[in-house]
Design a protein around this motif. Structure first.
Motif, mmCIF file in Angstrom:
data_model
loop_
_atom_site.group_PDB
_atom_site.id
_atom_site.type_symbol
_atom_site.label_atom_id
_atom_site.label_comp_id
_atom_site.label_asym_id
_atom_site.label_seq_id
_atom_site.Cartn_x
_atom_site.Cartn_y
_atom_site.Cartn_z
ATOM 1 N N ASN A 252 28.846 -66.673 -152.180
ATOM 2 C CA ASN A 252 29.054 -66.694 -153.625
ATOM 3 C C ASN A 252 28.472 -65.437 -154.275
ATOM 4 O O ASN A 252 29.105 -64.818 -155.135
ATOM 5 N N GLU A 253 27.276 -65.043 -153.870
ATOM 6 C CA GLU A 253 26.663 -63.828 -154.408
ATOM 7 C C GLU A 253 27.506 -62.600 -154.094
ATOM 8 O O GLU A 253 27.702 -61.736 -154.950
ATOM 9 N N THR A 254 27.990 -62.520 -152.861
ATOM 10 C CA THR A 254 28.778 -61.353 -152.476
ATOM 11 C C THR A 254 30.139 -61.349 -153.180
ATOM 12 O O THR A 254 30.652 -60.286 -153.517
ATOM 13 N N ALA A 255 30.706 -62.530 -153.425
ATOM 14 C CA ALA A 255 31.974 -62.591 -154.169
ATOM 15 C C ALA A 255 31.777 -62.074 -155.592
ATOM 16 O O ALA A 255 32.625 -61.346 -156.120
ATOM 17 N N ASN A 256 30.652 -62.419 -156.206
ATOM 18 C CA ASN A 256 30.350 -61.893 -157.538
ATOM 19 C C ASN A 256 30.190 -60.376 -157.502
ATOM 20 O O ASN A 256 30.659 -59.671 -158.400
ATOM 21 N N ASP B 250 41.545 -50.836 -150.405
ATOM 22 C CA ASP B 250 40.700 -49.955 -151.209
ATOM 23 C C ASP B 250 39.391 -50.636 -151.600
ATOM 24 O O ASP B 250 38.322 -50.023 -151.562
ATOM 25 N N LEU B 251 39.490 -51.900 -151.958
ATOM 26 C CA LEU B 251 38.288 -52.643 -152.345
ATOM 27 C C LEU B 251 37.360 -52.816 -151.152
ATOM 28 O O LEU B 251 36.139 -52.750 -151.281
ATOM 29 N N ILE C 124 36.060 -60.558 -149.478
ATOM 30 C CA ILE C 124 36.778 -59.499 -150.191
ATOM 31 C C ILE C 124 38.211 -59.933 -150.473
ATOM 32 O O ILE C 124 38.698 -59.806 -151.602
ATOM 33 N N LYS C 125 38.877 -60.474 -149.474
ATOM 34 C CA LYS C 125 40.276 -60.876 -149.630
ATOM 35 C C LYS C 125 40.422 -61.993 -150.662
ATOM 36 O O LYS C 125 41.301 -61.954 -151.520
ATOM 37 N N LYS C 126 39.568 -62.998 -150.585
ATOM 38 C CA LYS C 126 39.676 -64.129 -151.506
ATOM 39 C C LYS C 126 39.266 -63.746 -152.927
ATOM 40 O O LYS C 126 39.768 -64.302 -153.896
ATOM 41 N N THR C 127 38.350 -62.803 -153.068
ATOM 42 C CA THR C 127 37.905 -62.387 -154.393
ATOM 43 C C THR C 127 38.959 -61.520 -155.066
ATOM 44 O O THR C 127 39.209 -61.659 -156.248
ATOM 45 N N SER D 117 42.201 -61.481 -154.587
ATOM 46 C CA SER D 117 43.502 -62.116 -154.786
ATOM 47 C C SER D 117 43.766 -62.485 -156.246
ATOM 48 O O SER D 117 44.779 -62.091 -156.802
ATOM 49 N N PRO D 118 42.882 -63.226 -156.909
ATOM 50 C CA PRO D 118 43.160 -63.535 -158.316
ATOM 51 C C PRO D 118 43.070 -62.307 -159.207
ATOM 52 O O PRO D 118 43.740 -62.238 -160.224
ATOM 53 N N LEU D 119 42.267 -61.326 -158.828
ATOM 54 C CA LEU D 119 42.162 -60.123 -159.641
ATOM 55 C C LEU D 119 43.491 -59.385 -159.660
ATOM 56 O O LEU D 119 43.964 -58.960 -160.702
ATOM 57 N N SER D 120 44.105 -59.228 -158.501
ATOM 58 C CA SER D 120 45.356 -58.490 -158.446
ATOM 59 C C SER D 120 46.497 -59.280 -159.068
ATOM 60 O O SER D 120 47.439 -58.709 -159.593
ATOM 61 N N ARG D 121 46.427 -60.593 -159.021
ATOM 62 C CA ARG D 121 47.501 -61.413 -159.559
ATOM 63 C C ARG D 121 47.469 -61.452 -161.077
ATOM 64 O O ARG D 121 48.509 -61.491 -161.720
#
Length: 106
Positions: free
Chosen positions: A27-31, A47-48, A70-73, A75-79
């Motif tokens: 959770n910390e790393t996803a933030n 790139d991320l 990284i992938k799960k974080t 995904s909603p950002l790019s969408r």
């Protein structure tokens, strides 16, 4: 034919503590990944990953969980991010989630 098997785990107290610590770290790393994505305006997975992977490894995540975070974080950002996809229109009647994300980050 698809079979579904449900498994219930009964972890020992030590295993339960280790799992809780790992989930907290994820959770910390996803933030962190989200914050870096917005700061650098980088929303593509590859790139991320270049911006964040080393730091996630230094924080204690092993390779596979780091890549999944990284992938799960991202995904909603790019969408939803208008910064990630200029010109993308949100459907009428839906709340502007991209605006909510922008407000939360500032």
């Amino acid at each position: 034919m698809k079979f579904v098997v449900q498994v219930r785990l009964f972890p020992t107290p030590a295993q339960e503590a280790a799992l809780a610590d790992t989930l907290r770290l994820c959770n910390e790393t996803a933030n962190l990944v989200s914050r870096i994505a917005w700061e650098t305006k980088t929303f593509r997975n590859y790139d991320l990953r270049a911006h964040t992977y080393g730091e996630l490894k230094n924080m204690g995540l092993s390779a596979q969980p780091a890549q999944h975070v990284i992938k799960k974080t991202r995904s909603p950002l790019s969408r939803w991010s208008p910064l990630a996809r200029p010109g993308r229109r949100l459907r009428a009647g839906r709340p502007a989630l991209a605006e909510l994300l922008l407000r939360q980050q500032s």
